[in-house]
Design an enzyme around this catalytic site. Structure first.
Site, PDB file in Angstrom:
ATOM      1  N   HIS B 126     -36.877  72.684  82.706  1.00 35.68           N
ATOM      2  CA  HIS B 126     -37.650  72.085  83.798  1.00 35.68           C
ATOM      3  C   HIS B 126     -38.270  70.801  83.248  1.00 35.68           C
ATOM      4  CE1 HIS B 126     -41.023  71.762  86.680  1.00 35.68           C
ATOM      5  NE2 HIS B 126     -40.384  72.621  87.452  1.00 35.68           N
ATOM      6  N   ASP B 203     -41.044  78.840  77.542  1.00 35.77           N
ATOM      7  CA  ASP B 203     -41.514  78.555  78.896  1.00 35.77           C
ATOM      8  C   ASP B 203     -41.175  79.781  79.738  1.00 35.77           C
ATOM      9  OD1 ASP B 203     -41.615  77.915  81.562  1.00 35.77           O
ATOM     10  OD2 ASP B 203     -40.471  76.067  81.400  1.00 35.77           O
ATOM     11  N   GLN B 206     -40.558  81.329  84.903  1.00 39.26           N
ATOM     12  CA  GLN B 206     -39.679  82.114  85.780  1.00 39.26           C
ATOM     13  C   GLN B 206     -39.508  83.542  85.290  1.00 39.26           C
ATOM     14  OE1 GLN B 206     -38.449  81.306  88.685  1.00 39.26           O
ATOM     15  NE2 GLN B 206     -39.343  79.257  88.572  1.00 39.26           N
ATOM     16  N   LYS B 229     -46.472  82.287  90.215  1.00 36.99           N
ATOM     17  CA  LYS B 229     -45.124  82.850  90.322  1.00 36.99           C
ATOM     18  C   LYS B 229     -45.144  84.361  90.092  1.00 36.99           C
ATOM     19  CE  LYS B 229     -42.837  78.630  88.776  1.00 36.99           C
ATOM     20  NZ  LYS B 229     -42.536  77.771  89.915  1.00 36.99           N
ATOM     21  N   CYS B 367     -36.535  70.014  89.804  1.00 40.90           N
ATOM     22  CA  CYS B 367     -37.219  69.468  88.617  1.00 40.90           C
ATOM     23  C   CYS B 367     -36.376  69.676  87.365  1.00 40.90           C
ATOM     24  CB  CYS B 367     -38.615  70.066  88.427  1.00 40.90           C
ATOM     25  SG  CYS B 367     -39.738  69.656  89.746  1.00 40.90           S
TER      26      CYS B 367
END
Lengths: 151, 409
Positions: B126, B203, B206, B229, B367
């Site tokens: 991202h 990261d 998600q 999220k 993104c």
């Protein structure tokens, strides 16, 4: 569904499938690049202005059906016009796509550009329809090689 | 004992927004990778915080301040347990994943990333895990290296291994791709870097709502994620960092709460994690995130993940059966994401047509522009799932795609 039919009219889809004047122009007198960062639509507009008249205009780019067909129709409709006439037509076009749904449009000035009148019912698509016009106007104003965004 | 079947209808009743209509049709929300919807318990927790205990934390001897502090720190303990961190002090609250990555880039990055050194990211990052490193590398005269991926959207681990070396200052890679759904072999990514003494940031934006995440087992040095999220509020996120790193890192921002004492000559910084939490934090957001974690724990993330996987398989089959549709992202290990393109129809047009059917998907570059460049496409249409989605919603998506072809025929 009626809004959809209004948005994706036959003429719009036709210009999307068979874009007119979609080519680079080697001897352009000015060019500008437009970009919509929201959805990634890109359009470059090439102009050849002679004695205040748009003698030739073309575009290149990638994007949604609305942005590509609008670019195609724009080239057809400003070709042969004076710079002032093209700018005035942009104003009328901009007024059409940003009007309140149901409001009158200036059909006489717009001609076939009225095919994009349905865009006003889709606020997040207005930028797609106006990108090529903004880019054309930037190019006319000598903002050569400048990147235009509709944000 | 046979496990209870997943009662998706009961789950859906927990999310008030799922009963609304869009364009006169029942909302089909397939954009949870952008942000998840919120269960009533999270909404209630925010209201209860503001209507019952609102006060600033870590100061003041009055009752409200103490209660607010307990709620705030209580949520930190919930986060710690949720990701199996060793101690609460390793949980830093941020505005979101992006801020967590920027914190590490600014703080550890300025210590470790020197002229001639290298930072490793991947082709599926991202922008929030690209740009902070790009800025840092430019400033420091360092080099940003990008692990390539194959056509299925899987990391080329051999290439990654070959990139690691004495110049590598830091590795920052996504746990699960937002645009493709690929689940990376995070444990291997970490182990390979550690063999070279290199710290790894994952990261987890998600991954966190879809996979059980155990930072102890992953052995990652940092793990960043966002509350919104994970069925929690926007504006709150978490950066997990190993104590040994957090202790030696300089503060990211200066201000109140991150200090022990201040004179004009010298400031003594506060202990972990407060050293990294300057200013009044998003207390309500933290409380809401705590409620979201309680909710997810109640559902059971493993059960939910199994249900989601079933949905993903169903969706994959259904979409693959549509002529003129190409899935982007076909990794062996993936979750929740169905990214696709249609022949001759731009994703933005797909999004508009589906919206008129009440179906919310994301269209665009997600993104991840370098990833789009890798696949030589300007954009994709992305349907992303959560455990509140159903097979009939996937059927609605399929019908909407057929409708899209019709409009363009």
């Amino acid at each position: 569904m009626s809004d959809l039919v209004e948005l994706y009219q036959e003429l719009v889809l036709d210009h999307n499938n068979r874009p007119r004047n979609k080519r680079a122009m080697e001897d352009a007198s000015s060019t500008a690049d437009g970009y919509n960062p929201l959805c990634g639509d890109q359009v470059s507009v090439f102009l050849k202005v002679e004695d205040g008249v748009i003698a030739d205009v073309s575009f290149q780019g990638v994007g949604c059906a609305i942005s590509q067909s609008s670019a195609s129709m724009m080239t057809q409709n400003v070709k042969g016009k004076t710079v002032e006439e093209a700018e005035a037509l942009f104003e009328v076009f901009h007024g059409m796509v940003t009007r309140d749904p149901g409001a009158e449009v200036d059909s006489e000035s717009l001609g076939e550009l009225e095919a994009l009148a349905g865009v006003c019912a889709f606020p997040n698509r207005i930028k797609c329809a106006s990108l090529a016009w903004h880019t054309m106007a930037a190019s006319l104003n000598g903002k050569q090689q400048e990147q235009v965004t509709t944000e | 004992m046979t496990p209870q079947p997943f009662d998706v209808e009961a789950v859906r009743r927990d999310f008030p927004i799922l009963s609304r209509e869009v364009a006169g049709k029942p909302l089909v929300y397939l954009d949870s990778a952008a942000t998840s919807q919120k269960p009533q318990v999270v909404i209630d927790a925010l209201a209860a915080y503001y209507s019952g205990i609102n006060a600033n934390v870590h100061r003041g001897v009055h009752t409200l301040s103490q209660e607010a502090t307990e709620a705030y720190e209580g949520a930190r303990a919930k986060v710690r347990a949720f990701i199996n961190a060793a101690e609460d002090a390793e949980i830093v609250f941020t505005r979101g994943t992006t801020e967590g990555i920027n914190l590490v880039a600014h703080s550890l990055g300025t210590q470790r990333v020197v002229e001639g050194s290298e930072v490793i990211i991947s082709n599926m990052e991202h922008h929030s895990n690209v740009v902070p490193w790009q800025i840092l590398c430019e400033e420091r005269g360092a080099r940003l290296r990008v692990v390539p991926i194959n056509d299925d959207g899987e990391l080329l681990m051999d290439e990654y291994e070959a990139m690691l070396g004495p110049k590598t200052a830091l590795v920052s890679i996504v746990h699960m791709s937002n645009a493709l759904g690929t689940i990376n072999s995070a444990k291997d990514i970490v182990a390979l870097a550690h063999a070279h003494g290199v710290p790894v940031l994952l990261d987890g934006a998600q991954a966190i709502p879809h996979l059980p995440v155990d930072v102890g087992e992953l052995d990652c040095d940092f793990y960043a994620f966002s509350g919104h999220k994970l069925f929690g509020p926007t504006g709150i996120g978490v950066l997990y960092g190993k104590r040994e790193w957090l202790e030696q890192m300089p503060p990211y921002q200066g201000g109140g709460d991150m200090i022990k004492s201040v004179t004009f000559e010298r400031t003594i910084y506060n202990d972990l994690p407060y050293k990294f939490e300057a200013g009044t934090p998003h207390i309500a957001g933290v409380v809401g995130l705590g409620a979201a974690i309680d909710y997810v724990n109640g559902i059971g993330l493993e059960r939910a993940a199994a249900y989601e996987h079933e949905l993903l398989e169903y969706g994959t089959e259904q979409l693959q059966a549509i002529g003129g549709l190409r899935l982007i992202g076909t990794a062996r290990h993936k979750a929740s994401v169905l990214s696709f393109v249609l022949d001759g129809i731009h994703p933005h047009d797909i999004g508009t047509i589906l919206d008129t059917q009440g179906i919310a998907i994301r269209t665009g570059h997600h993104c991840t522009q370098p990833l789009m460049q890798r696949f030589q496409i300007p954009a994709t249409a992305r349907a992303s799932l959560a455990f509140y989605n159903t097979k009939s919603e996937i059927d609605a998506l399929v019908e909407g795609i057929h409708k899209t072809f019709e409009v363009f025929s």
